[in-house]
Structure formats: structure tokens, C-alpha cells
Motif scaffolding. Structure first.
Motif, PDB file in Angstrom:
ATOM      1  N   CYS A  40      20.380-107.915 -25.639  1.00  0.00           N
ATOM      2  CA  CYS A  40      20.675-108.725 -24.445  1.00  0.00           C
ATOM      3  C   CYS A  40      19.513-109.605 -24.010  1.00  0.00           C
ATOM      4  CB  CYS A  40      21.095-107.813 -23.296  1.00  0.00           C
ATOM      5  SG  CYS A  40      22.620-106.894 -23.609  1.00  0.00           S
ATOM      6  N   LEU A  41      18.294-109.162 -24.243  1.00  0.00           N
ATOM      7  CA  LEU A  41      17.151-109.929 -23.772  1.00  0.00           C
ATOM      8  C   LEU A  41      16.774-111.051 -24.740  1.00  0.00           C
ATOM      9  CD1 LEU A  41      15.096-110.065 -21.444  1.00  0.00           C
ATOM     10  CD2 LEU A  41      13.584-108.615 -22.806  1.00  0.00           C
ATOM     11  N   GLU A  42      16.762-110.757 -26.039  1.00  0.00           N
ATOM     12  CA  GLU A  42      16.321-111.736 -27.027  1.00  0.00           C
ATOM     13  C   GLU A  42      17.461-112.604 -27.551  1.00  0.00           C
ATOM     14  OE1 GLU A  42      14.166-109.781 -30.094  1.00  0.00           O
ATOM     15  OE2 GLU A  42      12.644-108.949 -28.728  1.00  0.00           O
ATOM     16  N   GLU A  43      18.668-112.054 -27.668  1.00  0.00           N
ATOM     17  CA  GLU A  43      19.810-112.813 -28.178  1.00  0.00           C
ATOM     18  C   GLU A  43      21.035-112.632 -27.286  1.00  0.00           C
ATOM     19  OE1 GLU A  43      20.457-111.578 -32.162  1.00  0.00           O
ATOM     20  OE2 GLU A  43      18.470-112.181 -32.860  1.00  0.00           O
ATOM     21  N   CYS A  88      25.554-110.820 -19.269  1.00  0.00           N
ATOM     22  CA  CYS A  88      26.266-110.635 -17.996  1.00  0.00           C
ATOM     23  C   CYS A  88      25.804-111.615 -16.920  1.00  0.00           C
ATOM     24  CB  CYS A  88      26.111-109.188 -17.518  1.00  0.00           C
ATOM     25  SG  CYS A  88      26.934-107.987 -18.587  1.00  0.00           S
ATOM     26  N   PRO A  89      24.508-111.902 -16.803  1.00  0.00           N
ATOM     27  CA  PRO A  89      24.097-112.909 -15.813  1.00  0.00           C
ATOM     28  C   PRO A  89      24.652-114.289 -16.141  1.00  0.00           C
ATOM     29  CG  PRO A  89      22.243-111.557 -16.490  1.00  0.00           C
ATOM     30  CD  PRO A  89      23.358-111.241 -17.420  1.00  0.00           C
ATOM     31  N   GLY A  90      24.703-114.630 -17.425  1.00  0.00           N
ATOM     32  CA  GLY A  90      25.185-115.954 -17.825  1.00  0.00           C
ATOM     33  C   GLY A  90      26.630-116.180 -17.485  1.00  0.00           C
ATOM     34  N   ALA A  91      27.430-115.099 -17.473  1.00  0.00           N
ATOM     35  CA  ALA A  91      28.846-115.234 -17.117  1.00  0.00           C
ATOM     36  C   ALA A  91      29.017-115.721 -15.690  1.00  0.00           C
ATOM     37  CB  ALA A  91      29.553-113.891 -17.309  1.00  0.00           C
ATOM     38  N   SER A  92      28.000-115.488 -14.849  1.00  0.00           N
ATOM     39  CA  SER A  92      28.031-115.962 -13.461  1.00  0.00           C
ATOM     40  C   SER A  92      27.060-117.112 -13.239  1.00  0.00           C
ATOM     41  CB  SER A  92      27.686-114.800 -12.507  1.00  0.00           C
ATOM     42  OG  SER A  92      28.599-113.742 -12.656  1.00  0.00           O
ATOM     43  N   ARG A 120      20.433-116.547 -14.622  1.00  0.00           N
ATOM     44  CA  ARG A 120      19.528-116.159 -15.700  1.00  0.00           C
ATOM     45  C   ARG A 120      19.268-114.650 -15.661  1.00  0.00           C
ATOM     46  NH1 ARG A 120      13.427-117.838 -14.007  1.00  0.00           N
ATOM     47  NH2 ARG A 120      13.108-116.820 -16.023  1.00  0.00           N
ATOM     48  N   MET A 121      18.722-114.118 -16.746  1.00  0.00           N
ATOM     49  CA  MET A 121      18.378-112.706 -16.829  1.00  0.00           C
ATOM     50  C   MET A 121      17.332-112.365 -15.772  1.00  0.00           C
ATOM     51  SD  MET A 121      19.221-110.042 -18.795  1.00  0.00           S
ATOM     52  CE  MET A 121      19.700-110.772 -20.378  1.00  0.00           C
ATOM     53  N   ALA A 122      17.547-111.272 -15.057  1.00  0.00           N
ATOM     54  CA  ALA A 122      16.680-110.942 -13.925  1.00  0.00           C
ATOM     55  C   ALA A 122      15.381-110.260 -14.328  1.00  0.00           C
ATOM     56  CB  ALA A 122      17.434-110.048 -12.940  1.00  0.00           C
ATOM     57  N   TYR A 123      15.350-109.622 -15.530  1.00  0.00           N
ATOM     58  CA  TYR A 123      14.194-108.806 -15.900  1.00  0.00           C
ATOM     59  C   TYR A 123      13.480-109.337 -17.134  1.00  0.00           C
ATOM     60  CZ  TYR A 123      17.019-105.554 -13.107  1.00  0.00           C
ATOM     61  OH  TYR A 123      17.785-104.982 -12.127  1.00  0.00           O
ATOM     62  N   ASN A 124      12.201-108.986 -17.250  1.00  0.00           N
ATOM     63  CA  ASN A 124      11.471-109.253 -18.491  1.00  0.00           C
ATOM     64  C   ASN A 124      11.544-108.000 -19.373  1.00  0.00           C
ATOM     65  OD1 ASN A 124       9.598-107.392 -17.479  1.00  0.00           O
ATOM     66  ND2 ASN A 124       8.170-108.972 -16.796  1.00  0.00           N
ATOM     67  N   ILE A 145      21.254-110.151  -8.901  1.00  0.00           N
ATOM     68  CA  ILE A 145      20.935-109.524 -10.178  1.00  0.00           C
ATOM     69  C   ILE A 145      22.225-109.001 -10.805  1.00  0.00           C
ATOM     70  CG2 ILE A 145      19.759-107.565 -11.274  1.00  0.00           C
ATOM     71  CD1 ILE A 145      17.557-107.843  -9.196  1.00  0.00           C
ATOM     72  N   TYR A 146      22.491-109.405 -12.026  1.00  0.00           N
ATOM     73  CA  TYR A 146      23.682-108.954 -12.743  1.00  0.00           C
ATOM     74  C   TYR A 146      23.232-108.073 -13.916  1.00  0.00           C
ATOM     75  CZ  TYR A 146      26.128-112.584 -10.099  1.00  0.00           C
ATOM     76  OH  TYR A 146      26.662-113.353  -9.089  1.00  0.00           O
ATOM     77  N   GLU A 147      23.480-106.789 -13.806  1.00  0.00           N
ATOM     78  CA  GLU A 147      23.105-105.878 -14.880  1.00  0.00           C
ATOM     79  C   GLU A 147      24.290-105.636 -15.823  1.00  0.00           C
ATOM     80  OE1 GLU A 147      21.315-102.211 -13.761  1.00  0.00           O
ATOM     81  OE2 GLU A 147      19.512-103.168 -12.957  1.00  0.00           O
ATOM     82  N   CYS A 148      23.975-105.156 -17.025  1.00  0.00           N
ATOM     83  CA  CYS A 148      25.036-104.748 -17.950  1.00  0.00           C
ATOM     84  C   CYS A 148      25.720-103.499 -17.412  1.00  0.00           C
ATOM     85  CB  CYS A 148      24.440-104.492 -19.340  1.00  0.00           C
ATOM     86  SG  CYS A 148      23.805-105.992 -20.135  1.00  0.00           S
TER      87      CYS A 148
END
Length: 276
Positions: free
Chosen positions: A185-188, A194-198, A201-205, A218-221
Motif C-alpha cells: 500500500c505504501l510503495e505501490e 484507500c485514501p486515494g478512493a476519497s 494522500r496516504m497519511a503515514y510514512n 485519515i483513511y486507513e485500510c
């Protein structure tokens, strides 16, 4: 008649010490009270109540575990095998003597000082029992500690520790209907995960730290996603990862929470799931 008593309860007006003494006397074993087959006949030091020094030796007044205070006895230091309790006793004693602006330990303690030591020991026991209850209830890796170095107030009343949301009447929390199909989810992220569906961007590093501005969602899996529970986009749902301490504040603001570890900036600590 018996079926009418199924949901009845009767208040048990006995102290913790009295219950423990009753278990030992009747040879009953209780995990919560710490009475088992191995130690039911042992004489364990519960806490130290008083101190005095003669020309020959140092003596401590001992409260024995499972026995009432009327059975307390004076014991020479050489007979006691409780270094932790002794160290805590002298720490409390030195603190109280400093409060009275006294530096040296007297050969015999004043009644006021001895009373303080007993109250301190009983408070510590009460908080330790509550601490054990909290840690038995928790469903997260982080441990919970309880500390009160301010007064003699025990565990907060009318307080119930919960791990999950307690929703109001008529509210139902539905499961997520869709999830991502990412392998990483982070690299590819597929379609932004899940964040992109809304359209976010991804909330975490990669270290689980928040990298978006405050106030952004924040949208988590979730359970419908193809990724594993170790996915870097699952942070809040993993719960508290750090050891925390519930402590009595010195400024009259009641009980507070502080960390016992160094926590890096933007790292998730805990979520508020209280009930009003």
C-alpha cells in the motif's frame, strides 16, 4: 423461588485484607487475592508500618499478608527478606521527614510519621490492584501504570476503562463495504489505495508517523482490503504501542496521562474512545 434470584447480587462488605485472611483461614484459593496452594500457609510481608532502632538492632513493624493488623509484629531487620518493600519504606520515610524539615532518621518514629507510612502503603496497594485490572482489560501492547505521589486518593470513582467505542442508542457501526487491492500500500498503492478512493494522500510514512497537515482526514485500510495486518496504512487500529502512566497531578487538576517512553514527533499514541 430460586429462578427469581438468578440476577440478584448482594454487596460484600469486607476489605481486601479481610477477604484474603478469610481465604487463608478456610484454605480457599483465589487468583485475584494472590492466595494459592503454594503460599496459603506462608508468612509474607505485605508492607512495613513502623521503624525503631535500639543499641543492638533495627526493628520493623510488619503487616503480614492475609492477617489482620492486630497480628502485626516487630521483627529485626535480619529476619526480613523483602528488599524492595524495605527500599520503598525508606523512600517514603525520607520523603515525609523532608516534609517536616528533618534530615536524620530518628530512633523511634512519631505516630504522625508512622501513620503516613501505613496510609502510603495501603494507597500503593490499592493503585497496584487497579493497575493490574487495567492491564488485564487492555487489548493493546502498551502497558498501563498508575502513580499518585500527591495525596492519598485511590483509583478514580465512577470510572470504567474501555478499549472500543461505545456508541449511543440507535447508532450502528457498519463494516466497510470496499477495500483496496494493493500488495504494497505504501510503495505501490493501486488507485491511491484507500485514501486515494476519497481523493486524499496516504497519511503515514514508512515509520507510521503522520505526514499530512492537522485537520485532514485519515483513511486507513480495513477488513475488506487485500493487505495484511502489518500494512503501514494500519496504525490507529493497532492500538496503544507505548507504556503510559495515569498519574495524580500536583496542580489540583485530578488525574492525567503521560508517557514513560520517548515518542517521536507525529507518532500515533492513542485514540479517545470515552463516553459522555
Amino acid at each position: 423461588m430460586a429462578e427469581n434470584l438468578k440476577d440478584c447480587s448482594v454487596p460484600w462488605k469486607m476489605s481486601w485484607d479481610e477477604l484474603e485472611a478469610l481465604c487463608r483461614r478456610e484454605r480457599l484459593y483465589c487468583k485475584q487475592l494472590g492466595v494459592n496452594r503454594t503460599n496459603s500457609n506462608e508468612y509474607d510481608v505485605e508492607f512495613l508500618c513502623d521503624y525503631k532502632k535500639t543499641k543492638e538492632e533495627e526493628l520493623y513493624l510488619v503487616k503480614w499478608r492475609g492477617f489482620p493488623e492486630c497480628d502485626n509484629t516487630w521483627e529485626p531487620k535480619r529476619n526480613l527478606k523483602c528488599p524492595k518493600l524495605m527500599k520503598q519504606f525508606h523512600r517514603d520515610l525520607e520523603q515525609e521527614l523532608r516534609r517536616h524539615k528533618r534530615r536524620c532518621i530518628p530512633k523511634k518514629l512519631d505516630k504522625e510519621v508512622a501513620s503516613y507510612l501505613v496510609q502510603k502503603a495501603k494507597l500503593r496497594q490499592s493503585l497496584q490492584r487497579w493497575e493490574a485490572h487495567l492491564n488485564q482489560t487492555r487489548n493493546h501492547p502498551g502497558r498501563i501504570f498508575v502513580l499518585n505521589e500527591v495525596d492519598f486518593e485511590g483509583p478514580p470513582k465512577n470510572f470504567t476503562y474501555i478499549n472500543n467505542y461505545k456508541v449511543g442508542q440507535g447508532i450502528v457501526l457498519d463494516e466497510m463495504a470496499v477495500g483496496c487491492e494493493c500488495k504494497n500500500c505504501l510503495e505501490e498503492p493501486v488507485n491511491g489505495c484507500c485514501p486515494g478512493a476519497s481523493l486524499h494522500r496516504m497519511a503515514y510514512n514508512d515509520r507510521g508517523q503522520v505526514r499530512i497537515r492537522a485537520g485532514q482526514p485519515i483513511y486507513e485500510c480495513n477488513s475488506q482490503c487485500s493487505c495484511s495486518l502489518e500494512c503501514p496504512n494500519r496504525v490507529v487500529q493497532k492500538g496503544i504501542q507505548f507504556d503510559l502512566c495515569i498519574f495524580k497531578t500536583e496542580n489540583g487538576r485530578g488525574w492525567g496521562v503521560r508517557t514513560l517512553q520517548h515518542i517521536k514527533k507525529n507518532t500515533f499514541i492513542m485514540e479517545y474512545v470515552g463516553e459522555r
